[in-house]
Design a protein around this motif. Sequence first.
Motif, PDB file in Angstrom:
ATOM      1  N   ASP A   1       0.829  -1.204   0.000  1.00 13.09           N
ATOM      2  CA  ASP A   1       0.000   0.000   0.000  1.00 13.09           C
ATOM      3  C   ASP A   1       0.866   1.259   0.000  1.00 13.09           C
ATOM      4  N   ASN A   2       2.026   1.175   0.630  1.00 12.92           N
ATOM      5  CA  ASN A   2       2.957   2.292   0.562  1.00 12.92           C
ATOM      6  C   ASN A   2       3.353   2.556  -0.885  1.00 12.92           C
ATOM      7  N   VAL A   3       3.735   1.477  -1.575  1.00 13.23           N
ATOM      8  CA  VAL A   3       4.200   1.630  -2.958  1.00 13.23           C
ATOM      9  C   VAL A   3       3.045   2.103  -3.848  1.00 13.23           C
ATOM     10  N   ALA A   4       1.833   1.617  -3.558  1.00 17.94           N
ATOM     11  CA  ALA A   4       0.698   1.956  -4.416  1.00 17.94           C
ATOM     12  C   ALA A   4       0.063   3.298  -4.055  1.00 17.94           C
ATOM     13  N   TYR A   5       0.597   3.992  -3.030  1.00 23.68           N
ATOM     14  CA  TYR A   5      -0.066   5.193  -2.518  1.00 23.68           C
ATOM     15  C   TYR A   5      -0.308   6.241  -3.610  1.00 23.68           C
ATOM     16  N   GLY A   6       0.750   6.540  -4.382  1.00 22.74           N
ATOM     17  CA  GLY A   6       0.627   7.575  -5.415  1.00 22.74           C
ATOM     18  C   GLY A   6      -0.452   7.215  -6.424  1.00 22.74           C
TER      19      GLY A   6
ATOM     20  N   GLY B   1      -7.057   1.796 -10.663  1.00 25.24           N
ATOM     21  CA  GLY B   1      -7.846   0.697 -10.099  1.00 25.24           C
ATOM     22  C   GLY B   1      -7.038  -0.201  -9.183  1.00 25.24           C
ATOM     23  N   LYS B   2      -7.755  -0.883  -8.284  1.00 25.20           N
ATOM     24  CA  LYS B   2      -7.106  -1.662  -7.239  1.00 25.20           C
ATOM     25  C   LYS B   2      -6.192  -2.752  -7.814  1.00 25.20           C
ATOM     26  N   ALA B   3      -6.739  -3.518  -8.759  1.00 27.89           N
ATOM     27  CA  ALA B   3      -5.981  -4.647  -9.313  1.00 27.89           C
ATOM     28  C   ALA B   3      -4.737  -4.140 -10.029  1.00 27.89           C
ATOM     29  N   GLU B   4      -4.916  -3.068 -10.778  1.00 26.47           N
ATOM     30  CA  GLU B   4      -3.796  -2.571 -11.571  1.00 26.47           C
ATOM     31  C   GLU B   4      -2.684  -2.037 -10.665  1.00 26.47           C
ATOM     32  N   ARG B   5      -3.093  -1.302  -9.607  1.00 25.80           N
ATOM     33  CA  ARG B   5      -2.023  -0.732  -8.787  1.00 25.80           C
ATOM     34  C   ARG B   5      -1.333  -1.801  -7.951  1.00 25.80           C
ATOM     35  N   ALA B   6      -2.050  -2.872  -7.623  1.00 26.29           N
ATOM     36  CA  ALA B   6      -1.388  -3.973  -6.924  1.00 26.29           C
ATOM     37  C   ALA B   6      -0.353  -4.608  -7.832  1.00 26.29           C
ATOM     38  N   ARG B   7      -0.720  -4.762  -9.114  1.00 29.17           N
ATOM     39  CA  ARG B   7       0.208  -5.336 -10.096  1.00 29.17           C
ATOM     40  C   ARG B   7       1.439  -4.439 -10.234  1.00 29.17           C
ATOM     41  N   ASN B   8       1.197  -3.137 -10.386  1.00 30.80           N
ATOM     42  CA  ASN B   8       2.314  -2.199 -10.556  1.00 30.80           C
ATOM     43  C   ASN B   8       3.207  -2.188  -9.329  1.00 30.80           C
ATOM     44  N   ALA B   9       2.567  -2.257  -8.138  1.00 28.40           N
ATOM     45  CA  ALA B   9       3.358  -2.212  -6.909  1.00 28.40           C
ATOM     46  C   ALA B   9       4.260  -3.432  -6.831  1.00 28.40           C
ATOM     47  N   GLU B  10       3.718  -4.599  -7.185  1.00 25.65           N
ATOM     48  CA  GLU B  10       4.524  -5.819  -7.117  1.00 25.65           C
ATOM     49  C   GLU B  10       5.670  -5.743  -8.128  1.00 25.65           C
ATOM     50  N   ALA B  11       5.374  -5.202  -9.318  1.00 26.26           N
ATOM     51  CA  ALA B  11       6.421  -5.066 -10.337  1.00 26.26           C
ATOM     52  C   ALA B  11       7.532  -4.147  -9.821  1.00 26.26           C
TER      53      ALA B  11
ATOM     54  N   MET C   1      11.460  -4.887  -9.037  1.00 21.06           N
ATOM     55  CA  MET C   1      12.533  -4.080  -9.598  1.00 21.06           C
ATOM     56  C   MET C   1      13.584  -3.725  -8.539  1.00 21.06           C
ATOM     57  N   VAL C   2      13.134  -3.485  -7.294  1.00 20.81           N
ATOM     58  CA  VAL C   2      14.093  -3.161  -6.246  1.00 20.81           C
ATOM     59  C   VAL C   2      14.478  -4.408  -5.441  1.00 20.81           C
ATOM     60  N   LYS C   3      14.198  -5.587  -6.030  1.00 20.71           N
ATOM     61  CA  LYS C   3      14.604  -6.876  -5.442  1.00 20.71           C
ATOM     62  C   LYS C   3      13.943  -7.168  -4.106  1.00 20.71           C
ATOM     63  N   LEU C   4      12.651  -6.782  -3.981  1.00 19.22           N
ATOM     64  CA  LEU C   4      11.902  -7.138  -2.783  1.00 19.22           C
ATOM     65  C   LEU C   4      10.592  -7.824  -3.179  1.00 19.22           C
ATOM     66  N   PRO C   5      10.643  -8.819  -4.089  1.00 18.71           N
ATOM     67  CA  PRO C   5       9.371  -9.428  -4.491  1.00 18.71           C
ATOM     68  C   PRO C   5       8.741 -10.158  -3.307  1.00 18.71           C
ATOM     69  N   GLY C   6       7.418 -10.071  -3.186  1.00 14.51           N
ATOM     70  CA  GLY C   6       6.729 -10.801  -2.129  1.00 14.51           C
ATOM     71  C   GLY C   6       6.772 -10.148  -0.767  1.00 14.51           C
ATOM     72  N   TYR C   7       7.308  -8.930  -0.702  1.00 15.86           N
ATOM     73  CA  TYR C   7       7.372  -8.250   0.603  1.00 15.86           C
ATOM     74  C   TYR C   7       6.140  -7.388   0.868  1.00 15.86           C
TER      75      TYR C   7
ATOM     76  N   LEU D   1      12.287   3.728  -2.600  1.00 14.46           N
ATOM     77  CA  LEU D   1      12.662   3.889  -4.013  1.00 14.46           C
ATOM     78  C   LEU D   1      11.543   3.391  -4.923  1.00 14.46           C
ATOM     79  N   ALA D   2      10.998   2.216  -4.601  1.00 22.73           N
ATOM     80  CA  ALA D   2       9.919   1.653  -5.407  1.00 22.73           C
ATOM     81  C   ALA D   2       8.692   2.559  -5.364  1.00 22.73           C
ATOM     82  N   ARG D   3       8.400   3.132  -4.175  1.00 22.55           N
ATOM     83  CA  ARG D   3       7.224   3.975  -4.021  1.00 22.55           C
ATOM     84  C   ARG D   3       7.323   5.214  -4.903  1.00 22.55           C
TER      85      ARG D   3
END
Lengths: 319, 329, 271
Positions: free
Chosen positions: B95-100, B107-117, B121-127, B145-147
Amino acid sequence: MSVSSSASGGAILAGRGGLGGSLSDAFWRKPQLLLFLMLTPPLLWLGVIYLGSLFALLIQSFFSIDEFSGMVVREFTLKTYGELLRPSNLDIIVRTVIMAGLVTIASAVIAFPIAYFAARYARGRWKAMFYLGVMLPLWSSYLVKIYAWKLILAKEGILGWVFDKLHLTFLIDGWLALPIVGGNSLSVSPTGTFLVFVYVWLPFMILPMQAALERVPTNLLEASADLGASPGQTFRNVLLPLALPGVIAGSIFTFSLTLGDYIIPQIIGTSHLFIGMAVYAHQGTAGNIPLAAAFTVVPVVIMGIYLWLAKRAGAFNAL
Amino acid sequence: MPHAVSFQQVSRHFGAVRAVDAVDLEIAPGEFFAMLGPSGSGKTTCLRLIAGFEQPTSGHIEIFGETVEGVPPYRRNVNTVFQDYALFPHLNVADNVAYGQMIRGVGKAERARNAEAALEMVKLPGYGSRKPGQLSGGQRQRVALARALVNKPKVLLLDEPLGALDLKLREQMQEELKVLQKALGITFVFVTHDQSEALSMADRIAVFNEGRIMQTGTPEEIYRRPKTRFVADFVGSSNVLPPKVTQQLGGPAEWSSLRPEDVRLDAVSGHEARVTGASFLGSATRVTLDVAGEKLNVLLPSGLAVPEQGASVRFSWKPDDLHLMGTDA
Amino acid sequence: MRSDRQNRTPMGLKIAAGVGLAFLHLPLLLIFLYAFTTEDKSYQFPPPGLTLKWFAVTWNRPDVWEALGLSVRVASISTAVALTLGTLCAAAISQTRFFGREAISLLVILPIALPGIITGISLRSAFNLAEIPFSFWTIVLGHATFCVVVVYNNAVARFRRLQGSLIEASMDLGADGFQTFRHVILPNIGTALLAGGMLAFALSFDEVIVTTFTAGQQATLPIWMLEELVRPRQRPVTNVVAMVVVLVTFLPILAAYYLTQDGDQISGQGK
């Protein structure tokens, strides 16, 4: 990966628009406007209504009452303050200040072990329990606390019963026979008033004391012991001076609260008046608002002097 | 193509304090730009002026050719990685990453996808489901950085982002940031007080002191050809020699800079000096010489013989290495 | 070394602290006992017998219900006003620097720093001067005035712990002032406000000194109790009401304690 595509769009984004958006922009451009809007309601309430009432009261203390008609004369005079200095009124002031002083000293003595134990030795769950153990009585109903003491101090109440079972009733009777502190029964004696005052205000002494004691570094006490001081000497020469600001901070509460209270001495005590009761009586049945107002100035002035002295002793760092 | 960021005579005064004083600055699109200087030199205020947290007292700021005076931070397509990371403690990492994007109504699904991507990218998948309080300092830094990057900003601002990390982690992040910046092509503006960090990461560096830019240039330029005594001393701790000493060493009567690693100790030729001290640094040994009353540091690569304290030695340098800075540097 | 000494508590201190705490709590426990006594003419101890019948008697007393209803309504409105004013004040004080901040924090604390009787009598004489008749709203006005400070104290403590850069981070990510308030500030100060609100409610629910001056003929629950204390007529009913009041005030205090446990403490200066 969608994120890795290079930056797109302009450097300035469209605003949210609408009322919220434009208001938000206005607040950002003029932070003073936001500050003004935030402060206006509380300042109107506290600054105008509350302070205004206090000043109105202060001004009335410079009015006087016409002794024949009983009407308030709205002319500046110091006559009402002169009345304060009558022996009967001075008596009230002296009685209240002595009571406040004794209550403060007793509270400090009882509070110290609790505060010291909580600050030094209690850890984890015990600490939380101590904290709640002080907070709950502090916050529980003022009237209920007084009522509890009415139950305790009544002739047929628990205290009389305990002394009776121990065959020590003569102690109570002897104490009540003493002049000044005695009376017909504990619940109509100055001793009773004193006990209830101490009980009701005690938590207000414990909390700031504990806060001050928690700031005394343990190694200071160990250093003192290392240097050969006995526990008593350490207490007198190291702990007490360091804890003093907390004691003074707590005493501000116990002293001020006793000065202004009128319900406790009315319910548990003799017919001798305290400042609060005098204020209540003069504004109520007697309708002498100027004298009541002048009486309220007394605790304020006493507290002012007290606070000034306390400030010089550095007590406010412990609040 | 307009500059990514341009300052024209920008000043920011706080009462009598001139935090930023008549600064001119141009940052090219896609550049990794470092603002280097000691604390209180005005570099962070410059960053805040770009982000929009401060308004210039005077002067003009453009971002990609658009005037930004009076534009609040939330309408600037610029994102910041804060020194203390400023992660929202009440939100989890995703939710931090998806805040912006949440604020922008993605949309919820899209921003969750983008946040995970972005987390990948910053090597924290699944966190994503963790709270910021459960992360280490380095991990928080990556989340911050990801946010910022997930919003694809035109300019990314980094305020001493590596300051709180330990040395090893810092070196690793420096490398990663550089790779990331080249891959994304986003303009990075990086504030640091660590000269080696600026030299190793940046395409260009602006050296700040007392609210002014002392010199702008590539790391090589800044290091090899400092324009002022301050730059020479602050970047790489050069030997700054007054005109009199420069003259004694065979140069003109000008201030000059001589890098410690450019000086060679030589048994036979060169100027004479006395050794006043030596300290072992690991990869090299720093030998301090006394030259006509001036202290001169020499870096001696490991493996060479270290002269005794009090010994008399001779030293020399390549003619190019004595960098002249004029009479009033 | 004498590290062992640190953990060993002197016996005398233990006893003194225990006796002190008992002194604070035993009188309250006594209240619970008396609610069940069969004796209705005196405060006899030990109770000659125990009964539940006074609970039913109290339940059927309209005057108690009326007083309770008034107290709850006054406390609710006062808490709402105090939450608004206290939060605004705390936000203004914590988030900006301006001339006169100290004076404003002093002004907020004044209504509880001064003895309640002064607040009471000044409001009463102000009502008289302005010819405002006593009503529900005159009580609320007095209560809200001294409740502001508990909300304020809790909110200021939380604002102080809130990282300053969070608000900037939110704006940096595109949220304007209102969005930042909703998505960042409110979630972070929410529990502090809830705790402050509960304490304000408890404070108002229990207040008697100021209320005697601003209530006129109306009786809040404390006023009802005060009358019983001065002229005892319904001892068993009073016993039951006292017990219920203790329970009702304990709950918000405990809740407030758990809400603010991580870090800030409930301000003890509330009364």
